[in-house]
Design an enzyme around this catalytic site. Structure first.
Site, PDB file in Angstrom:
ATOM      1  N   SER A 136      40.633  56.482   4.170  1.00  0.00           N
ATOM      2  CA  SER A 136      41.984  56.742   4.652  1.00  0.00           C
ATOM      3  C   SER A 136      42.051  56.515   6.160  1.00  0.00           C
ATOM      4  O   SER A 136      41.828  55.408   6.633  1.00  0.00           O
ATOM      5  CB  SER A 136      42.424  58.156   4.272  1.00  0.00           C
ATOM      6  OG  SER A 136      43.812  58.324   4.445  1.00  0.00           O
ATOM      7  N   LYS A 155      67.003  69.535   7.648  1.00  0.00           N
ATOM      8  CA  LYS A 155      66.103  70.219   8.561  1.00  0.00           C
ATOM      9  C   LYS A 155      65.003  70.980   7.837  1.00  0.00           C
ATOM     10  O   LYS A 155      63.895  71.141   8.362  1.00  0.00           O
ATOM     11  CB  LYS A 155      66.912  71.180   9.459  1.00  0.00           C
ATOM     12  CG  LYS A 155      66.099  71.791  10.586  1.00  0.00           C
ATOM     13  CD  LYS A 155      65.507  70.706  11.476  1.00  0.00           C
ATOM     14  CE  LYS A 155      64.668  71.312  12.593  1.00  0.00           C
ATOM     15  NZ  LYS A 155      64.008  70.279  13.422  1.00  0.00           N
TER      16      LYS A 155
END
Length: 296
Positions: free
Chosen positions: A116, A168
């Site tokens: 990764s 949000k």
């Protein structure tokens, strides 16, 4: 007086002090003579170690920049033993390596795991060396969270959220994710994944289509990664050092140099400087001689 009351202890303290001064003086003189005459055992390759999850790039950036600007360092080995980590820090290290390869050769050496974000960093180098059993690949991006809504309902806990906009609290563990939020996060994930693929294609000079074939999140052994063109050679850390020395134009022995650490930084630098006799290195720090020197 202390001398009269404890003569033996006083004698021991004086002896130890003189011995310490003698040893440090010998080390300093040896280093000075080696630098002034240019008679070291070999030329230097800087080693940058990236271990564990990649969460902060500051140390790696500083070390890479330091070795890049040091004229005595002929090449750099980035030793990676990391399962990955945050996107930003991985990209920062990738960028710094890409800036460096235009000045000095950089070789990535993979340890047990370089997956990764660990592979993100490695693909910026001029070449990659992996062990046959190194776990690498895992080219992808993942977001995840645990939803506690049903648990909170059972215990009667009601979360209260005040937010400035509808997105949000995207990913909140206290409520079910809306479909538009899922699409938003999927788009972000896809965008970062595209950046990852582009970085590999540019760093490895591979066709984008070939990178995409391997960029589905699966892991590979170093042996399989070699077959897919994700690494260049199979070998260990010493093989990477030798290759870096070759790329850096070093004909003789390769001397790995590590960035000084906070503790015993001066001593560790001197012990890794190649001008210090082996017996003196073993006396001060057993095992460091074998760890910090390499003869191809």
């Amino acid at each position: 007086m202390f001398k009269r009351r404890h003569p033996y202890l006083f004698f021991l303290m004086i002896t130890l002090s003189l011995f310490t001064v003698l040893i440090l003086g010998t080390m300093a003189m040896t280093v000075w003579i080696g630098k002034s005459t240019g008679s070291g055992d070999g030329e230097a390759v800087g080693v940058v170690e990236i271990e564990g999850p990649i969460a902060d790039a500051r140390d790696a950036l500083q070390q890479i920049r330091q070795f890049r600007e040091d004229e005595d360092i002929k090449a750099i080995v980035v030793r990676i033993d990391s399962p990955g980590g945050a996107v930003g820090p991985s990209q920062e290290i990738y960028r710094e390596i890409r800036k460096t390869v235009g000045t000095k050769k950089v070789v990535a050496s993979m340890g047990a795991v370089a997956a990764s974000g660990g592979y993100y960093v490695a693909c910026a180098a001029d070449g990659i060396v992996a062990n046959p059993g190194t776990i690498t690949g895992s080219i992808g991006v993942i977001m995840g969270y645990t939803n506690f809504q049903q648990l909170l309902d059972k215990i009667g806990m009601v979360p209260v959220v005040i937010k400035s906009g509808p997105y949000k609290d995207t990913g909140s563990p206290t409520r079910e994710m809306r479909e538009d939020e899922r699409e938003l996060l999927q788009a972000v994930t896809h965008g970062i994944h595209e950046q990852f693929v582009t970085a590999i294609a540019e760093g490895r000079k591979m066709a984008r289509e070939k990178v995409v074939e391997a960029a589905d999140g699966r892991i590979f052994t170093g042996e399989t990664a070699l077959q897919k063109g994700l690494v260049d050679r199979l070998g260990n850390f010493e093989d990477a050092l030798a290759w870096a020395g070759e790329l850096g134009g070093i004909d003789g022995p390769v001397v790995p140099v590590y960035a000084p650490e906070e503790k015993l930084s001066l001593i560790r630098y001197l012990l890794s400087a190649s001008m210090v006799p082996g017996w003196l290195s073993r006396l001060f720090q057993p095992g460091v001689y074998a760890e910090y020197r390499y003869q191809p």
